[in-house]
Design a protein around this motif. Structure first.
Motif, PDB file in Angstrom:
ATOM      1  N   GLU A 169       0.825  -1.208   0.000  1.00  0.00           N
ATOM      2  CA  GLU A 169       0.000   0.000   0.000  1.00  0.00           C
ATOM      3  C   GLU A 169       0.856   1.254   0.000  1.00  0.00           C
ATOM      4  O   GLU A 169       0.534   2.249  -0.670  1.00  0.00           O
ATOM      5  CB  GLU A 169      -0.924   0.003   1.217  1.00  0.00           C
ATOM      6  CG  GLU A 169      -2.016  -1.046   1.178  1.00  0.00           C
ATOM      7  CD  GLU A 169      -2.948  -0.933   2.375  1.00  0.00           C
ATOM      8  OE1 GLU A 169      -2.805   0.031   3.151  1.00  0.00           O
ATOM      9  OE2 GLU A 169      -3.818  -1.808   2.512  1.00  0.00           O
ATOM     10  N   ALA A 179       2.311   1.723  -3.495  1.00  0.00           N
ATOM     11  CA  ALA A 179       1.269   2.181  -4.409  1.00  0.00           C
ATOM     12  C   ALA A 179       0.930   3.646  -4.173  1.00  0.00           C
ATOM     13  O   ALA A 179       0.779   4.431  -5.126  1.00  0.00           O
ATOM     14  CB  ALA A 179       0.020   1.310  -4.248  1.00  0.00           C
ATOM     15  N   ASP A 200       0.155   2.948 -11.677  1.00  0.00           N
ATOM     16  CA  ASP A 200      -1.196   2.460 -11.421  1.00  0.00           C
ATOM     17  C   ASP A 200      -1.153   1.683 -10.106  1.00  0.00           C
ATOM     18  O   ASP A 200      -0.446   0.671  -9.999  1.00  0.00           O
ATOM     19  CB  ASP A 200      -1.637   1.548 -12.571  1.00  0.00           C
ATOM     20  CG  ASP A 200      -3.034   0.979 -12.378  1.00  0.00           C
ATOM     21  OD1 ASP A 200      -3.597   1.110 -11.276  1.00  0.00           O
ATOM     22  OD2 ASP A 200      -3.559   0.381 -13.334  1.00  0.00           O
ATOM     23  N   THR A 232      -3.001  -0.432  -8.782  1.00  0.00           N
ATOM     24  CA  THR A 232      -3.396  -1.838  -8.849  1.00  0.00           C
ATOM     25  C   THR A 232      -2.236  -2.745  -9.259  1.00  0.00           C
ATOM     26  O   THR A 232      -2.318  -3.968  -9.079  1.00  0.00           O
ATOM     27  CB  THR A 232      -4.557  -2.033  -9.840  1.00  0.00           C
ATOM     28  OG1 THR A 232      -4.137  -1.689 -11.165  1.00  0.00           O
ATOM     29  CG2 THR A 232      -5.746  -1.162  -9.454  1.00  0.00           C
ATOM     30  N   ARG A 252      -0.781  -3.117  -5.265  1.00  0.00           N
ATOM     31  CA  ARG A 252      -1.624  -3.515  -4.140  1.00  0.00           C
ATOM     32  C   ARG A 252      -1.898  -5.013  -4.184  1.00  0.00           C
ATOM     33  O   ARG A 252      -2.288  -5.555  -5.218  1.00  0.00           O
ATOM     34  CB  ARG A 252      -2.944  -2.748  -4.160  1.00  0.00           C
ATOM     35  CG  ARG A 252      -2.815  -1.297  -3.754  1.00  0.00           C
ATOM     36  CD  ARG A 252      -4.163  -0.623  -3.743  1.00  0.00           C
ATOM     37  NE  ARG A 252      -4.060   0.797  -3.503  1.00  0.00           N
ATOM     38  CZ  ARG A 252      -4.852   1.713  -4.049  1.00  0.00           C
ATOM     39  NH1 ARG A 252      -5.833   1.330  -4.856  1.00  0.00           N
ATOM     40  NH2 ARG A 252      -4.694   2.992  -3.790  1.00  0.00           N
ATOM     41  N   ARG A 311       2.656  -9.676 -12.042  1.00  0.00           N
ATOM     42  CA  ARG A 311       1.606  -8.653 -12.065  1.00  0.00           C
ATOM     43  C   ARG A 311       1.806  -7.708 -13.253  1.00  0.00           C
ATOM     44  O   ARG A 311       0.844  -7.345 -13.942  1.00  0.00           O
ATOM     45  CB  ARG A 311       1.613  -7.877 -10.748  1.00  0.00           C
ATOM     46  CG  ARG A 311       0.544  -6.802 -10.592  1.00  0.00           C
ATOM     47  CD  ARG A 311      -0.840  -7.385 -10.374  1.00  0.00           C
ATOM     48  NE  ARG A 311      -0.966  -8.100  -9.114  1.00  0.00           N
ATOM     49  CZ  ARG A 311      -1.329  -7.530  -7.952  1.00  0.00           C
ATOM     50  NH1 ARG A 311      -1.603  -6.234  -7.899  1.00  0.00           N
ATOM     51  NH2 ARG A 311      -1.447  -8.258  -6.864  1.00  0.00           N
TER      52      ARG A 311
END
Length: 208
Positions: free
Chosen positions: A80, A83, A143, A145, A148, A164
């Protein structure tokens, strides 16, 4: 156009490099952490970037050179916080972001320059770490996402992060593997690789 960011903790005894104790005391571990952070900041200062950012957990000190924008870290887990750091940097300046930690004092301006140049031709740039994690991540279009939910401090963190990026369809440029300073063995190996660094000098002083 690329900005470079360091995500770091204020080098306070008992809060940083706890895996170095023992053999080092908390104060000595903090001194090594500060030296590693100084080396990383100097490398970023000498690398090409449109903006230099420090995403900091804590307060800046005399170790911070001029020319850095300081932003607070947000979030709980490391995924987190990473990100959020990318998002906050991109909101300040909507340009590609290269992020490193404070654990690789052997990083050079040339390596950071390679990362910056790679984002002109690729969507992402990735620097694997010897412990299975990563020491650098660069994103042309950050981004949250993409980070995370990726398990951090795990033997396969780097592989999972690369997966990812691949699943998102991003082209990725790979950098050389570096060693994070987590243990006393790591500290010796990194100091040997970068004998002229502040980190190596501090380690030599503490080993006398």
């Amino acid at each position: 156009m690329v900005q470079i960011m360091i995500i770091a903790k204020e080098p306070v005894a008992g809060r940083v490099k706890t895996r170095l104790t023992p053999p080092y005391s908390p104060d000595q571990a903090a001194a090594l952490a500060e030296a590693a952070l100084r080396d990383s900041l100097l490398a970023v200062s000498a690398a090409p970037a449109t903006q230099r950012i420090l995403a900091l957990d804590g307060l800046p000190g005399s170790w911070l050179p001029p020319g850095f924008v300081v932003i607070p870290q947000r979030g709980t887990g490391l995924d987190e916080r990473l990100a959020a750091a990318f998002s906050d940097a991109y909101r300040l300046r909507p340009e590609a972001v290269v992020l490193i930690g404070m654990d690789t004092p052997q990083v050079t301006p040339a390596l950071l320059g390679e990362a910056v140049a790679a984002l002109e031709r690729h969507d992402a740039v990735f620097g694997p770490a010897a412990d299975g994690g990563f020491w650098l991540l660069g994103l042309r279009e950050p981004d949250p996402t993409l980070l995370r939910g990726v398990p951090m401090s795990h033997p396969e963190t780097g592989k999972l992060q690369l997966d990812r990026l691949d699943r998102a369809g991003l082209t990725v440029h790979l950098l050389p593997e570096l060693t994070d300073v987590d243990t006393a063995v790591d500290a010796v190996a990194v100091a040997e690789r970068a004998p002229a660094s502040r980190f190596a000098a501090t380690l030599r002083e503490l080993s006398r």
